[in-house]
Design an enzyme around this catalytic site. Structure first.
Site, PDB file in Angstrom:
ATOM      1  N   ASN A 159       0.847  -1.175   0.000  1.00  0.00           N
ATOM      2  CA  ASN A 159       0.000   0.000   0.000  1.00  0.00           C
ATOM      3  C   ASN A 159       0.892   1.239   0.000  1.00  0.00           C
ATOM      4  O   ASN A 159       2.049   1.171   0.400  1.00  0.00           O
ATOM      5  CB  ASN A 159      -0.925   0.008   1.223  1.00  0.00           C
ATOM      6  CG  ASN A 159      -2.195   0.802   0.967  1.00  0.00           C
ATOM      7  OD1 ASN A 159      -2.312   1.519  -0.010  1.00  0.00           O
ATOM      8  ND2 ASN A 159      -3.141   0.660   1.873  1.00  0.00           N
ATOM      9  N   HIS A 160       0.352   2.347  -0.428  1.00  0.00           N
ATOM     10  CA  HIS A 160       1.079   3.619  -0.415  1.00  0.00           C
ATOM     11  C   HIS A 160       0.710   4.389   0.848  1.00  0.00           C
ATOM     12  O   HIS A 160      -0.453   4.411   1.251  1.00  0.00           O
ATOM     13  CB  HIS A 160       0.732   4.437  -1.657  1.00  0.00           C
ATOM     14  CG  HIS A 160       1.174   3.794  -2.927  1.00  0.00           C
ATOM     15  ND1 HIS A 160       2.367   4.105  -3.536  1.00  0.00           N
ATOM     16  CD2 HIS A 160       0.608   2.828  -3.687  1.00  0.00           C
ATOM     17  CE1 HIS A 160       2.505   3.371  -4.625  1.00  0.00           C
ATOM     18  NE2 HIS A 160       1.443   2.587  -4.740  1.00  0.00           N
ATOM     19  N   ASP A 161       1.692   5.000   1.454  1.00  0.00           N
ATOM     20  CA  ASP A 161       1.478   5.773   2.679  1.00  0.00           C
ATOM     21  C   ASP A 161       0.838   7.112   2.308  1.00  0.00           C
ATOM     22  O   ASP A 161       1.514   8.030   1.859  1.00  0.00           O
ATOM     23  CB  ASP A 161       2.811   5.988   3.399  1.00  0.00           C
ATOM     24  CG  ASP A 161       2.655   6.739   4.713  1.00  0.00           C
ATOM     25  OD1 ASP A 161       1.510   7.048   5.096  1.00  0.00           O
ATOM     26  OD2 ASP A 161       3.680   7.003   5.354  1.00  0.00           O
TER      27      ASP A 161
END
Length: 137
Positions: A53-55
């Protein structure tokens, strides 16, 4: 029609299948964080498994500049993932013999032999497996 790939390369990117696995058309498995699949597993058409996932709460407004988080997932023996189901990066384990209904979005680990449906997926029943009952008596 099946895509098994690491969307983002890192040291934990690993895919391991330990038995007979049936994959339907359009299945996508992202093994960026690591995926291990057990014996007699079925992943139906259009299902997707994500391990990164992207922060979005990082330093930058542009989320694409922020870091990526990785998580591994284990799909135990006799699991059936229904068509178009999504297994999100927050899931670490799909318990042995569980069933994920079509279109379900799984955000948490599942219990062995549970049946899960909906968005977010919730357990609606337990499988009554005679073989298990014989072992426990």
């Amino acid at each position: 029609g099946v895509d098994i790939s690491s969307a983002h390369r890192n040291k934990n990117a690993n895919f391991e299948g330990t038995g007979k696995i049936n994959l339907g058309k359009g299945v996508y498995i992202d093994y960026s964080g690591g995926v291990k699949i057990g014996h007699a597993v079925a992943i139906s058409s259009g299902a997707k498994i994500f391990t990164h996932n992207h922060d979005v709460n990082g330093k930058f407004k542009n989320w694409q500049k922020n870091g990526i988080t990785y998580s591994d997932v284990v799909i135990e023996d006799y699991v059936w993932v229904g068509s178009d189901a999504l297994i999100m990066p927050s899931v670490k384990r799909l318990g042995e013999g569980c069933i994920i209904g079509s279109g379900a979005i799984v955000t948490k680990d599942t219990e062995p032999y549970g049946i899960y449906v909906g968005n977010p997926a919730k357990k609606i029943a337990m499988r009554n497996v005679e073989e298990l009952n014989e072992q426990n008596s």
